[in-house]
Write an enzyme that holds these catalytic residues in place. Sequence first.
Site, PDB file in Angstrom:
ATOM      1  N   ILE A  20       0.847  -1.203   0.000  1.00 26.73           N
ATOM      2  CA  ILE A  20       0.000   0.000   0.000  1.00 26.73           C
ATOM      3  C   ILE A  20       0.885   1.258   0.000  1.00 26.73           C
ATOM      4  CG2 ILE A  20      -1.835   1.256   1.226  1.00 26.73           C
ATOM      5  CD1 ILE A  20      -2.678  -1.475   2.455  1.00 26.73           C
ATOM      6  N   ASP A  79      11.875   2.402   5.161  1.00 28.48           N
ATOM      7  CA  ASP A  79      11.390   1.031   5.040  1.00 28.48           C
ATOM      8  C   ASP A  79      12.577   0.095   5.281  1.00 28.48           C
ATOM      9  OD1 ASP A  79      10.383  -1.503   3.884  1.00 28.48           O
ATOM     10  OD2 ASP A  79       8.750  -0.254   3.130  1.00 28.48           O
ATOM     11  N   ILE A  87      16.713   2.890   3.919  1.00 27.84           N
ATOM     12  CA  ILE A  87      16.456   1.502   4.309  1.00 27.84           C
ATOM     13  C   ILE A  87      16.777   1.405   5.794  1.00 27.84           C
ATOM     14  CG2 ILE A  87      17.049  -0.918   3.866  1.00 27.84           C
ATOM     15  CD1 ILE A  87      17.657   0.104   0.949  1.00 27.84           C
ATOM     16  N   SER A 122      -6.428  -1.449  11.479  1.00 30.90           N
ATOM     17  CA  SER A 122      -6.957  -2.597  10.743  1.00 30.90           C
ATOM     18  C   SER A 122      -8.351  -2.975  11.222  1.00 30.90           C
ATOM     19  CB  SER A 122      -6.009  -3.772  10.974  1.00 30.90           C
ATOM     20  OG  SER A 122      -6.636  -4.989  10.694  1.00 30.90           O
ATOM     21  N   TYR A 178      -1.561  -8.535  17.331  1.00 30.28           N
ATOM     22  CA  TYR A 178      -1.644  -7.585  16.211  1.00 30.28           C
ATOM     23  C   TYR A 178      -2.811  -6.619  16.402  1.00 30.28           C
ATOM     24  CZ  TYR A 178      -2.531  -6.033  11.387  1.00 30.28           C
ATOM     25  OH  TYR A 178      -2.769  -5.281  10.263  1.00 30.28           O
ATOM     26  N   ASN A 184      -9.861  -5.516   3.631  1.00 31.95           N
ATOM     27  CA  ASN A 184      -8.976  -6.364   2.807  1.00 31.95           C
ATOM     28  C   ASN A 184      -8.581  -5.627   1.533  1.00 31.95           C
ATOM     29  OD1 ASN A 184     -10.540  -8.222   4.667  1.00 31.95           O
ATOM     30  ND2 ASN A 184      -9.067  -9.638   3.791  1.00 31.95           N
ATOM     31  N   ARG A 201      -8.818 -21.620   9.235  1.00 30.72           N
ATOM     32  CA  ARG A 201      -7.723 -21.116  10.075  1.00 30.72           C
ATOM     33  C   ARG A 201      -8.236 -20.753  11.464  1.00 30.72           C
ATOM     34  NH1 ARG A 201      -4.852 -16.726   6.146  1.00 30.72           N
ATOM     35  NH2 ARG A 201      -3.418 -18.117   5.075  1.00 30.72           N
TER      36      ARG A 201
HETATM   37  C1  UD2 Z   1      -6.792  -9.461   6.896  1.00 28.09           C
HETATM   38  C2  UD2 Z   1      -5.414  -8.799   6.876  1.00 28.09           C
HETATM   39  C3  UD2 Z   1      -4.732  -8.937   8.232  1.00 28.09           C
HETATM   40  C4  UD2 Z   1      -5.633  -8.416   9.338  1.00 28.09           C
HETATM   41  C5  UD2 Z   1      -6.982  -9.145   9.245  1.00 28.09           C
HETATM   42  C6  UD2 Z   1      -7.977  -8.584  10.259  1.00 28.09           C
HETATM   43  C7  UD2 Z   1      -4.604  -9.042   4.610  1.00 28.09           C
HETATM   44  C8  UD2 Z   1      -3.613  -9.694   3.711  1.00 28.09           C
HETATM   45  N1  UD2 Z   1      -4.582  -9.437   5.882  1.00 28.09           N
HETATM   46  O1  UD2 Z   1      -6.660 -10.865   7.098  1.00 28.09           O
HETATM   47  O2  UD2 Z   1      -3.516  -8.194   8.228  1.00 28.09           O
HETATM   48  O3  UD2 Z   1      -5.754  -7.017   9.233  1.00 28.09           O
HETATM   49  O4  UD2 Z   1      -7.580  -8.950   7.949  1.00 28.09           O
HETATM   50  O5  UD2 Z   1      -9.112  -9.357  10.331  1.00 28.09           O
HETATM   51  O6  UD2 Z   1      -5.357  -8.171   4.199  1.00 28.09           O
HETATM   52  N2  UD2 Z   1      -7.443 -17.819   2.525  1.00 28.09           N
HETATM   53  C9  UD2 Z   1      -7.527 -19.049   1.871  1.00 28.09           C
HETATM   54  N3  UD2 Z   1      -6.412 -19.500   1.232  1.00 28.09           N
HETATM   55  C10 UD2 Z   1      -5.236 -18.803   1.196  1.00 28.09           C
HETATM   56  C11 UD2 Z   1      -5.175 -17.547   1.862  1.00 28.09           C
HETATM   57  C12 UD2 Z   1      -6.303 -17.090   2.521  1.00 28.09           C
HETATM   58  O7  UD2 Z   1      -8.565 -19.719   1.885  1.00 28.09           O
HETATM   59  O8  UD2 Z   1      -4.258 -19.277   0.584  1.00 28.09           O
HETATM   60  C13 UD2 Z   1      -8.649 -17.330   3.214  1.00 28.09           C
HETATM   61  C14 UD2 Z   1      -8.377 -16.974   4.663  1.00 28.09           C
HETATM   62  O9  UD2 Z   1      -8.468 -18.120   5.472  1.00 28.09           O
HETATM   63  C15 UD2 Z   1      -9.451 -15.916   4.915  1.00 28.09           C
HETATM   64  C16 UD2 Z   1      -9.612 -15.212   3.551  1.00 28.09           C
HETATM   65  O10 UD2 Z   1      -9.042 -16.098   2.597  1.00 28.09           O
HETATM   66  O11 UD2 Z   1     -10.661 -16.525   5.279  1.00 28.09           O
HETATM   67  C17 UD2 Z   1      -8.891 -13.869   3.502  1.00 28.09           C
HETATM   68  O12 UD2 Z   1      -7.561 -14.094   3.932  1.00 28.09           O
HETATM   69  P1  UD2 Z   1      -6.440 -12.939   3.933  1.00 28.09           P
HETATM   70  O13 UD2 Z   1      -5.213 -13.556   4.524  1.00 28.09           O
HETATM   71  O14 UD2 Z   1      -6.332 -12.320   2.590  1.00 28.09           O
HETATM   72  O15 UD2 Z   1      -7.054 -11.826   4.864  1.00 28.09           O
HETATM   73  P2  UD2 Z   1      -7.641 -11.864   6.361  1.00 28.09           P
HETATM   74  O16 UD2 Z   1      -9.027 -11.300   6.274  1.00 28.09           O
HETATM   75  O17 UD2 Z   1      -7.487 -13.190   6.979  1.00 28.09           O
END
Ligand code: UD2
Length: 307
Positions: A12, A31, A51, A121, A145, A174, A271
């Site tokens: 981002i 960064d 960096i 977040s 987190y 997301n 998860r």
């Molecule tokens: C997002 C944020 C995280 C945190 C969180 C708060 C991202 C990348 N992560 O996590 O930092 O702020 O929200 O709730 O935006 N999934 C699969 N297969 C994969 C990867 C993911 O099925 O290979 C599923 C995962 O289990 C989830 C959904 O896809 O149900 C979204 O996963 P994510 O990792 O993109 O984002 P999230 O919402 O878990």
Amino acid sequence: MKALVTGGAGFIGSHLVDHLVRQGIDVVVVDDLSMGDVENIKNRDLVTIYIEDVRNERFMQQLLQQENFDYIYFLAAVASVADSIERPGETHAINHNAVLSTLEFIRAAKLPIKQFLFTSSAAVYGNLPELPKREDSRVDPLSPYAIDKYATERYVLAYGKLYDLPTVCVRFFNVYGPGQNPSSPYSGVLSILTSCLEDNKPFTLYGDGSQTRDFIYVEDVIQALWLITTKQANHQVFNIANGHELSLNSIIEIYEKVAGHQLDVQMAAGREGEVKHSVANIGKLINLGYSTHWSLKKGLGQYWKGA
Ligand code: UD2
């Protein structure tokens, strides 16, 4: 005008840096490249890049003292919930302490900034049932987190009110789009889906796919951040999202249509500790003048074209 973007080489952050450069703003990036890549920044010749780790207080203080920033965007963070569960102490130092010490220096040195924007977040809302999430909905931060994000938000807003500093917080839902690194299992699911569709690799679906998320294209995120800066919308929290709830199953279906072929989906257990449903009310952002430019279909089309 001069801006500091911590985490400016990240997904981002680099889009934000490109936008600020286009606005004619002098941009400085800090960064440590733990997740980011300098190559993500299109106009890197026009940007000063350090960096460095935001935990390096001496470095950060010297930089703040010497540069006279108008805008400070604090995006540097360990963005993975799973990492924060594995390394709570280390992630706390980055996601909380580094932000607080930057703010504290701004206060103590009376730096005349125009805006300090902290990126929080949707994780702060946890798994409570009320949907869509409004900025004043109940919170239930469940991981280190989420706790760090929420606690830091409170500090950022308290510093704003107590010491009359122009601070603001945003809660990302997301975010997806070009430049998101698909290499970790905790990378954004759309970056993983893109790479699986592109290379015909199997995609692991955690759970039954009925979990829902609110996906926002990165260009819309930048529109929202810039609006918050230009409107000087301080001392508040804003959800940054699209406002639409979609199940992972329907996202996969839409993306298969965009890509023109089927995905090889392999089912796995859901998860642990994950949020089941997530969607934002974005009324506050809309009142500020925001409108969604990128539907999921349009965003995925653009993302896929560039993949
Ligand atoms: C997002 C944020 C995280 C945190 C969180 C708060 C991202 C990348 N992560 O996590 O930092 O702020 O929200 O709730 O935006 N999934 C699969 N297969 C994969 C990867 C993911 O099925 O290979 C599923 C995962 O289990 C989830 C959904 O896809 O149900 C979204 O996963 P994510 O990792 O993109 O984002 P999230 O919402 O878990």
